[in-house]
Design a protein around this motif. Structure first.
Motif, PDB file in Angstrom:
ATOM      1  N   ARG A  98      -6.712  -1.055   0.880  1.00  0.00           N
ATOM      2  CA  ARG A  98      -8.036  -0.724   0.362  1.00  0.00           C
ATOM      3  C   ARG A  98      -8.085   0.743  -0.084  1.00  0.00           C
ATOM      4  NH1 ARG A  98     -12.654  -3.461   1.837  1.00  0.00           N
ATOM      5  NH2 ARG A  98     -13.592  -1.554   2.669  1.00  0.00           N
ATOM      6  N   SER A 104       0.853  -1.186   0.000  1.00  0.00           N
ATOM      7  CA  SER A 104       0.000   0.000   0.000  1.00  0.00           C
ATOM      8  C   SER A 104       0.889   1.236   0.000  1.00  0.00           C
ATOM      9  CB  SER A 104      -0.936  -0.003   1.226  1.00  0.00           C
ATOM     10  OG  SER A 104      -0.203   0.076   2.424  1.00  0.00           O
ATOM     11  N   ASP A 109     -10.796  -5.554  -1.424  1.00  0.00           N
ATOM     12  CA  ASP A 109     -11.656  -4.390  -1.594  1.00  0.00           C
ATOM     13  C   ASP A 109     -13.119  -4.655  -1.260  1.00  0.00           C
ATOM     14  OD1 ASP A 109      -9.568  -2.681  -2.436  1.00  0.00           O
ATOM     15  OD2 ASP A 109      -9.648  -3.588  -4.422  1.00  0.00           O
ATOM     16  N   ASP A 110     -13.481  -5.904  -1.040  1.00  0.00           N
ATOM     17  CA  ASP A 110     -14.849  -6.260  -0.664  1.00  0.00           C
ATOM     18  C   ASP A 110     -15.073  -5.823   0.788  1.00  0.00           C
ATOM     19  OD1 ASP A 110     -17.246  -7.445   0.077  1.00  0.00           O
ATOM     20  OD2 ASP A 110     -16.773  -9.370  -0.853  1.00  0.00           O
ATOM     21  N   ASP A 111     -16.097  -5.007   1.027  1.00  0.00           N
ATOM     22  CA  ASP A 111     -16.362  -4.506   2.381  1.00  0.00           C
ATOM     23  C   ASP A 111     -16.600  -5.621   3.392  1.00  0.00           C
ATOM     24  OD1 ASP A 111     -16.046  -1.893   1.565  1.00  0.00           O
ATOM     25  OD2 ASP A 111     -18.197  -1.519   1.322  1.00  0.00           O
ATOM     26  N   LYS A 132      -7.763   3.897  -8.324  1.00  0.00           N
ATOM     27  CA  LYS A 132      -8.944   3.865  -9.186  1.00  0.00           C
ATOM     28  C   LYS A 132      -9.427   5.279  -9.509  1.00  0.00           C
ATOM     29  CE  LYS A 132     -13.603   1.934  -9.246  1.00  0.00           C
ATOM     30  NZ  LYS A 132     -14.582   1.162  -8.493  1.00  0.00           N
ATOM     31  N   ASN A 134      -7.310  -1.440   5.785  1.00  0.00           N
ATOM     32  CA  ASN A 134      -7.675  -0.225   5.073  1.00  0.00           C
ATOM     33  C   ASN A 134      -6.503   0.420   4.342  1.00  0.00           C
ATOM     34  OD1 ASN A 134     -10.448  -0.140   5.281  1.00  0.00           O
ATOM     35  ND2 ASN A 134     -10.397   0.815   7.297  1.00  0.00           N
ATOM     36  N   ASP A 190     -10.564 -10.952  -2.155  1.00  0.00           N
ATOM     37  CA  ASP A 190     -10.772  -9.587  -2.640  1.00  0.00           C
ATOM     38  C   ASP A 190     -10.720  -8.626  -1.464  1.00  0.00           C
ATOM     39  OD1 ASP A 190     -11.504  -7.213  -3.825  1.00  0.00           O
ATOM     40  OD2 ASP A 190     -13.504  -7.888  -4.447  1.00  0.00           O
ATOM     41  N   ASN A 193      -5.929   1.245  -3.174  1.00  0.00           N
ATOM     42  CA  ASN A 193      -6.646   0.799  -4.378  1.00  0.00           C
ATOM     43  C   ASN A 193      -7.680   1.824  -4.817  1.00  0.00           C
ATOM     44  OD1 ASN A 193      -5.148  -1.542  -4.334  1.00  0.00           O
ATOM     45  ND2 ASN A 193      -6.784  -2.809  -3.497  1.00  0.00           N
ATOM     46  N   LEU A 194      -8.363   2.425  -3.860  1.00  0.00           N
ATOM     47  CA  LEU A 194      -9.370   3.438  -4.186  1.00  0.00           C
ATOM     48  C   LEU A 194      -8.709   4.666  -4.811  1.00  0.00           C
ATOM     49  CD1 LEU A 194     -12.305   4.356  -4.113  1.00  0.00           C
ATOM     50  CD2 LEU A 194     -11.920   5.148  -1.771  1.00  0.00           C
TER      51      LEU A 194
END
Length: 155
Positions: free
Chosen positions: A139, A23, A119-121, A146, A136, A117, A142-143
């Motif tokens: 995550r 990250s 990114d899956d909540d 994107k 996080n 995954d 990744n956000l």
């Protein structure tokens, strides 16, 4: 080894799995020379922070089967510092001169499949605060990737 030490069946041991994610700036490709690499180890529910850090004996030595001690013993590792009491427990060390910050997250499920995954909540369901903060990191990275129009192939 953790599963076997707990006497769990071979099928559970084989399906337990685990994943490592990066990250931060390194993951986004915007790091500078000398910057650290933020990583997170995602483990199934049977793996605990004790498995990650190990216990200390009377002489202050860590359990040799802990990840912390296995990393310390690796010939390419220097400057290992376990930080157990942080809001997000971490091992920080240099691997061949590159600083690595390794966080630990243990899921509420008994396996971390190869197609996990992050990114899956739903991965946040039933985890403690330190694990949530650790998960996080990638995550959010990744956000950001994107939202900044990076392509999936780039990352």
């Amino acid at each position: 080894d953790t599963c076997r030490k707990q006497g769990l069946g071979e099928d559970i041991c084989q399906s337990a799995g685990g994943q490592i994610y990066t990250s931060g700036s390194y993951r986004l490709g915007v790091h500078e020379p000398g910057a650290d690499i933020d990583t997170i180890l995602v483990a199934p529910s049977m793996c605990t922070r004790l498995d990650f850090f190990g216990t200390l004996d009377e002489e202050g030595k860590r359990d040799p089967s802990s990840l912390s001690e296995m990393v310390r013993q690796h010939p390419d590792v220097t400057n290992l510092v376990p930080v157990e009491g942080a809001a997000v427990p971490i091992l920080t060390f240099d691997w061949e001169g590159v600083n690595i910050d390794l966080l630990f997250a243990t899921l509420s499920s008994s396996s971390v499949p190869s197609d996990f995954d992050i990114d899956d909540d739903a991965v946040l369901d039933g985890v403690d605060s330190a694990t949530e903060k650790s998960l996080n990191g990638p995550r959010v990275t990744n956000l950001i990737a994107k939202l900044v129009s990076g392509t999936k192939e780039r990352y």
